[in-house]
Design a protein around this motif. Structure first.
Motif, short mmCIF file in Angstrom:
data_model
loop_
_atom_site.label_atom_id
_atom_site.label_comp_id
_atom_site.label_asym_id
_atom_site.label_seq_id
_atom_site.Cartn_x
_atom_site.Cartn_y
_atom_site.Cartn_z
N THR A 128 11.18 4.32 6.50
CA THR A 128 11.11 3.71 5.17
C THR A 128 10.03 4.39 4.34
O THR A 128 10.26 4.74 3.17
N VAL A 129 8.86 4.59 4.95
CA VAL A 129 7.76 5.24 4.24
C VAL A 129 8.18 6.65 3.82
O VAL A 129 7.94 7.10 2.69
N ILE A 166 2.22 10.09 7.38
CA ILE A 166 2.78 9.27 8.47
C ILE A 166 2.13 9.66 9.80
O ILE A 166 1.70 8.80 10.58
N ALA A 167 2.04 10.98 10.04
CA ALA A 167 1.45 11.44 11.31
C ALA A 167 -0.01 10.99 11.42
O ALA A 167 -0.43 10.42 12.43
N ILE A 209 9.39 3.20 14.12
CA ILE A 209 10.26 4.29 13.67
C ILE A 209 10.96 3.89 12.38
O ILE A 209 11.03 4.66 11.42
N ARG A 210 11.44 2.64 12.34
CA ARG A 210 12.10 2.15 11.12
C ARG A 210 11.11 2.14 9.95
O ARG A 210 11.44 2.55 8.84
N VAL A 262 0.85 -1.20 0.00
CA VAL A 262 0.00 0.00 0.00
C VAL A 262 0.88 1.25 0.00
O VAL A 262 0.56 2.25 -0.63
N VAL A 263 2.03 1.16 0.70
CA VAL A 263 2.96 2.30 0.70
C VAL A 263 3.44 2.59 -0.72
O VAL A 263 3.49 3.75 -1.16
N VAL A 264 3.77 1.52 -1.45
CA VAL A 264 4.25 1.71 -2.83
C VAL A 264 3.14 2.35 -3.67
O VAL A 264 3.39 3.28 -4.45
#
Lengths: 436, 220
Positions: free
Chosen positions: A407-408, A366-367, A402-403, A314-316
């Motif tokens: 990445t996102v 992200i937030a 956090i990692r 989904v990020v991609v």
């Protein structure tokens, strides 16, 4: 007027497109965040709870099922183990600080009945996080059972079933969904609630504690049911046994229990004592914390990997939407960019502004995703607390998260590079001349 | 102020811009006049550094633009050149005040603390003191052109490059904007190069440079 502000102004200028792109990033992040949070919290709570007892001893079979059924009251009991094994373990005071027999099998409205001895309520353990003695069986009302067919109920049971001290209820064989309840119920042997426990935010809240003999009495009918012959009338005529608690005698005809929960003097003896039980008794010992960790590593980690893979997919897709959104906006405002160049903006400043736009979208995604993920975790946490008595704490952030967020973030910003290059490589004179 | 010498730029297959000589002294107001496609905008773009010549020399303010790197050209444009285009002059997400300040943002000519007061003063000077916080889409085309003129002066530029500045305006607004532009150029002693295809408008300026024939088809 900074590039950050310029980038923000352009995003704000196309609020709907920007919001949708942020939403797609947020959904991806929420999925990742909730998977990681839940997995971390569930693992943490499982591991904490698993340390209440150093060993669980039960019938030979699946250690996982033994631990799940006897420590978390989540799975079916694995069968029966001889009472003499419990007595042997309890007598071994060199190693054993306390041993509690439990007999499982019946339920009331989905809540498991745990047959045990009165001293189970004195159980105290050193919580691994707070490092303070923790006593899960504190009464909020009534008193502990003192005779067969008396019950002390966990706080979740009391709340969900609206049971009060003095109320009676009828248990059934096995779990809640076995079919025709009347066929399996012990209507002739109702329990009376004598005490209600304080919430302990643990699986103990979801169980009903009765005297061991109560379970033996009702289970003496189980084989009759297995033969599909119903002798409820005969059971109804059964006289309750004389109160064995008065004499401290816990033996009964069946002389079988589901498991023994063992506390050792030292946790350093866990492996040694496990070996001893496996060698010198007819039962099997399992170290709950070890079983739980193995369970997480073998079963839940692959599941986590699959869910994370979906999340990153989904990020991609979100990154593509960032790319497409920015790319289209570059085409739409090529003249604006050309005017900025004419005003003296360098190509690198234009590139910077576009990448900052990608950053804003990603950062807000992200937030927002984290907040959404925590809300999902909170919702599922409420469900877990209700269903399993396992309270998990959202609104934290782990290194894994956090990692994942980093990445996102990188993926989002990389998605801005192509449109930024598109903006960098434009023919300014041509774009200024283009009136469209 | 502006010197163009034997400047050649290929515009496409078999189409070439060639300006043997063009010059404008400091304070000159020159109309670059000619029919559509004759090369007047190309000349303006070459003088602004938005286009690079394939050969020849372009010197503005004593700086040989044809020798500058891309970064130096950007800096030069920000500090020394003011642009007024025909339309779509302003950046839509920003207010009139911000559009003028944006002109200052990309060069270090005006100290940061003076940007806002100067932008405000310029907008008041062009008669838009009451429209400081208006977005372009709420302003008339004439008002937008006035903002663009204020922005062209933001960095105390000495050379104004105007490409058909009244091309999208009705006659009344066109006259008003043109008067304002000439007035400010006189006041500030600015040099102005103005592209127009309108002969009458061109003749309002003291010098008319006929761009006809700058773009030619050449044998391939």
């Amino acid at each position: 007027m900074s590039l950050w502000y310029i980038a923000w102004a352009y995003l704000w200028n196309r609020k709907i497109t920007t919001s949708l792109t942020i939403l797609s990033v947020a959904l991806a992040v929420a999925l990742i965040s909730s998977v990681l949070s839940l997995r971390e919290e569930v693992r943490r709570r499982f591991e904490e709870e698993s340390q209440a007892f150093d060993l669980v001893v039960g019938p030979k079979g699946s250690p996982l099922q033994l631990v799940l059924s006897s420590v978390y009251f989540m799975d079916s009991a694995t069968g029966w183990t001889p009472l003499e094994d419990y007595e042997k373990i309890k007598a071994d005071t060199d190693f054993v600080k306390a041993a509690y027999p439990i007999a499982l099998g019946d339920t009331y409205q989905g809540f498991r009945l745990v047959g045990t001895t009165r001293d189970f309520f004195d159980f105290t353990w050193l919580h691994p996080v707070t490092n303070e003695p923790t006593q899960p069986f504190v009464l909020q009302g009534g008193e502990y059972f003192d005779a067969p067919m008396e019950a002390v109920i966990g706080s979740v049971v009391a709340r969900r079933q609206n049971l009060k001290v003095g109320d009676t209820f009828v248990s059934i064989h096995g779990s809640f969904d076995l079919g025709d309840m009347a066929e399996y119920s012990h209507e002739a042997h109702p329990y009376t609630v004598t005490g209600i426990l304080e919430p302990s935010d643990s699986p103990f809240d979801r169980a009903i504690y009765v005297d061991l003999h109560s379970v033996w009495d009702t289970h003496s009918h189980e084989e009759d049911h297995a033969d599909t012959e119903h002798h409820e009338d005969e059971h109804a005529e059964d006289e309750p046994a004389a109160n064995p608690l008065d004499t401290g005698e816990i033996r009964a005809a069946d002389e079988k229990i589901s498991a023994v929960l063992v506390q050792l003097h030292s946790i350093g003896h866990r492996w040694q004592y496990e070996e001893w039980v496996n060698t010198n008794t007819n039962s099997m010992a399992a170290i709950p914390v070890q079983v739980v960790q193995k369970f997480f590593n073998q079963f839940l980690e692959p599941m986590k990997a699959v869910l994370l893979a979906v999340g990153y997919l989904v990020v991609v897709i979100s990154a593509l939407s960032i790319l497409i959104g920015l790319y289209l906006s570059i085409i739409q405002r090529k003249r604006d960019l050309a005017i900025m160049r004419a005003l003296g903006a360098s190509a690198f400043e234009i590139v910077g502004a576009i990448i900052i736009e990608a950053f804003w979208v990603t950062a807000l995604g992200i937030a927002g995703g984290w907040v959404l993920g925590q809300m999902v975790t909170y919702g599922l946490g409420q469900y877990m607390a209700r269903e399993y008595g396992m309270v998990i704490t959202p609104f934290g952030i782990t290194m894994d998260e956090i990692r994942a967020f980093a990445t996102v973030g990188i993926v989002g910003i990389v998605a801005g590079i192509l449109p930024a290059w598109q903006a960098y490589d434009r023919d300014v004179a041509h774009d200024l001349a283009d009136r469209n | 102020m502006v010197e163009v010498e034997n400047c050649i730029r290929e515009l496409g297959p078999g189409v070439r811009f060639h300006c043997e000589h063009f010059s404008a002294a400091a304070g000159d107001h020159v109309a670059l006049w000619g029919p559509s496609g004759c090369g007047k905008s190309t000349l303006l773009n070459l003088v602004s550094g938005l286009l690079r010549p394939d050969s020849g020399k372009i010197v503005v303010h004593g700086t040989p633009l044809h020798e500058l790197s891309e970064g130096k050209l950007d800096q030069f444009r920000g500090e020394h050149l003011g642009f007024v285009f025909q339309t779509f002059n302003l950046l839509s997400p920003f207010t009139a005040l911000q559009n003028v300040m944006l002109g200052m943002r990309f060069s270090d000519t005006i100290p940061h603390s003076e940007c806002k007061p100067r932008a405000t003063a310029l907008l008041e000077r062009v008669g838009l003191g009451h429209r400081l916080h208006s977005k372009p889409k709420t302003m008339s085309v004439g008002e937008q052109q006035r903002v663009a003129i204020a922005r062209a002066l933001a960095n105390k530029q000495k050379l104004i490059l105007a490409d058909e500045p009244t091309g999208s305006l009705d006659p009344k607004n066109a006259a008003s904007v043109m008067n304002l532009l000439l007035e400010l150029c006189d006041e500030e002693q600015l040099t102005m190069l103005m592209v127009t295809h309108d002969r009458v408008l061109a003749e309002r300026l003291p010098t008319v440079f006929d761009c006809s024939g700058l773009v030619k088809e050449v044998a391939r």
